[in-house]
Scaffold this motif. Structure first.
Motif, short mmCIF file in Angstrom:
data_model
loop_
_atom_site.label_atom_id
_atom_site.label_comp_id
_atom_site.label_asym_id
_atom_site.label_seq_id
_atom_site.Cartn_x
_atom_site.Cartn_y
_atom_site.Cartn_z
N ASN B 176 0.64 -1.16 -0.04
CA ASN B 176 -0.50 0.21 0.08
C ASN B 176 0.69 1.74 -0.04
OD1 ASN B 176 -2.51 -0.06 -0.33
ND2 ASN B 176 -2.56 -1.16 1.15
N PHE B 178 3.87 1.91 -1.18
CA PHE B 178 3.97 2.30 -2.24
C PHE B 178 2.75 2.36 -3.50
CE2 PHE B 178 8.60 2.06 -0.80
CZ PHE B 178 8.80 1.11 -0.98
N GLY B 179 2.10 1.76 -3.34
CA GLY B 179 1.03 1.95 -3.48
C GLY B 179 0.51 2.90 -4.64
N LEU B 180 0.17 3.68 -3.38
CA LEU B 180 -1.19 4.86 -3.02
C LEU B 180 -0.27 5.82 -3.32
CD1 LEU B 180 -2.62 3.90 0.41
CD2 LEU B 180 -3.69 3.69 -2.31
N ARG B 181 1.16 5.89 -3.89
CA ARG B 181 1.85 7.18 -4.61
C ARG B 181 1.11 7.57 -5.99
NH1 ARG B 181 7.91 6.33 -4.57
NH2 ARG B 181 7.88 4.75 -2.91
N GLY B 182 0.93 6.50 -5.75
CA GLY B 182 0.37 7.34 -7.41
C GLY B 182 -1.01 7.94 -7.24
N LEU B 183 -2.12 6.91 -6.86
CA LEU B 183 -3.09 7.40 -6.33
C LEU B 183 -3.19 9.09 -5.84
CD1 LEU B 183 -6.07 6.18 -6.47
CD2 LEU B 183 -6.08 5.77 -3.56
N SER B 185 -1.10 11.05 -6.22
CA SER B 185 -0.58 12.51 -6.84
C SER B 185 -2.14 12.28 -7.66
CB SER B 185 0.51 11.34 -7.96
OG SER B 185 0.18 10.94 -8.71
N LEU B 186 -2.75 11.91 -7.64
CA LEU B 186 -4.29 12.30 -8.58
C LEU B 186 -5.10 12.50 -7.85
CD1 LEU B 186 -5.10 8.97 -10.91
CD2 LEU B 186 -3.96 11.44 -11.74
N GLY B 189 -3.57 16.59 -6.28
CA GLY B 189 -2.95 17.17 -7.59
C GLY B 189 -1.73 17.54 -7.16
#
Lengths: 120, 246
Positions: B176, B178-183, B185-186, B189
């Protein structure tokens, strides 16, 4: 030639096609990079959920990730009307940028969807 | 897969989803807290001046080919002149600026605050995960891994015959993270404080900025060869105007 502005898209022309010399507007380049990053992140999340629901495992899943990335790249190139050099400074950007970051999000959502649908 | 474990639905309801939700919420909370805690520090005028000189020198380097050779050379001399050039900093003074920055209590406090606001939620969440959610299989990752990962991923599980794909909740926490970083940023902003690596790079770059980069800029400017890129601009202007008329 100079008055051609694409207000509906979010990518901006970042270089005018001078005869020999490419000039880049840094701000527009950055904006284009952001657009690529957002598109890739979003697509990798969606792709992860799809891969999980469809039950892909191991190699198939990663192949699917590459497929999703390729589709994203193709979509971006098509949006740039195939004249990549007037929006970005090199091919590598539009194809390879944001690959690794997208991978982590993809794996997370892939695991999530896979578990919810198949294991539980 | 050889054996396909069937896991309790309760695990899904009470472990996976709450953990993800909590991490997302903590990320959002951290974002807002960092926005609130942005203390307005009065910037030291000397440092700001040096920063602007650097920006100017960088612009000169970037656009050097668009000005005539003579004016480029005169600007370069202005910057890197030995006596009163803006970029030329004697060694002793350069070190001083850096040392002063670190001993300045305000700035140190700021960096500490930023560091803490990053580390504390992570530590707390990790401890919480370990306390509540250990000792059982939490999720199955869809791809196989080698045996070496077993100790890392299957921390609370003491059966050594279980497939490495069945992981404990600790590894779900890391996934989680590592993977939520992209989320993030969406959702949040731009400027969100959740990307550790970027923050660390920024933090390490800030302290040394004025002293070393002056010398670096000066060297870059000295090396630069000037190529007059618009020699035929009269012809090109003529071509453009002709196109417009047509």
């Amino acid at each position: 030639m100079a008055g051609h502005s694409d207000s509906s898209s979010s990518e901006k022309k970042s270089s005018e096609a001078m005869n020999d010399l490419p000039i880049f507007s840094a701000e527009n380049m950055q904006n284009n990079m952001k657009v690529i990053y957002y598109s890739r992140t979003f697509m990798s999340i969606i792709g992860g959920v799809i891969a999980g629901i469809l039950g892909f495992t191991s190699l198939m899943g990663f192949v699917f990730y590459f497929l999703v990335m390729a589709i994203t790249s193709f979509g971006l190139i098509a949006k740039a009307k195939f004249s990549v050099h007037s929006y970005f400074d090199s091919w590598n950007r539009i194809i390879l940028d944001g690959f690794m970051g997208g991978l982590m999000s993809f794996v997370l959502f892939w695991t999530f969807a896979y578990d919810i649908v198949h294991i539980f | 897969m050889a054996e396909d474990l069937v896991l309790d639905t309760a695990i899904r309801d009470w472990v996976l989803i709450p953990l993800s939700v909590v991490m997302v919420l903590i990320g959002i909370l951290r974002y807002f807290v960092s926005k609130l805690m942005l203390s307005s520090q009065v910037p030291d005028p000397k440092i700001v001046k040096e920063g602007q000189v650097i920006v100017r020198a960088r612009n000169l380097r970037a656009a050097a080919n668009f000005i005539p050779p003579k004016s480029f050379r005169s600007r370069r001399v202005y910057f890197s002149n030995e006596e009163n050039g803006l970029l030329f900093v004697p060694k002793g003074q350069a070190q001083n600026a850096q040392a002063q920055m670190f001993s300045d209590p305000n700035m140190a406090m700021d960096m500490m605050k930023k560091n803490l606001s990053m580390i504390i939620p992570q530590t707390l969440t990790f401890a919480w995960v370990n306390f509540f959610f250990s000792g059982f299989v939490a999720a199955k990752i869809p791809f196989p891994l080698t045996q070496r990962f077993r100790s890392m991923l299957q921390n609370g599980i003491d059966l050594s015959t279980v497939d490495v794909s069945y992981v404990s909740s600790r590894s779900w926490y890391f996934l989680n993270l590592f993977g939520l970083r992209g989320l993030f940023s969406l959702i949040l902003g731009e400027e969100n404080a959740t990307d550790d690596t970027q923050r660390m790079m920024q933090m390490s770059g800030f302290g040394f900025d004025p002293s070393k980069s002056l010398g670096a800029e000066k060297d870059g400017l000295d090396i630069l060869q000037h190529e007059w890129a618009l020699p035929k601009f009269e012809h090109r202007a003529e071509a453009v105007l002709k196109k417009l008329i047509r």
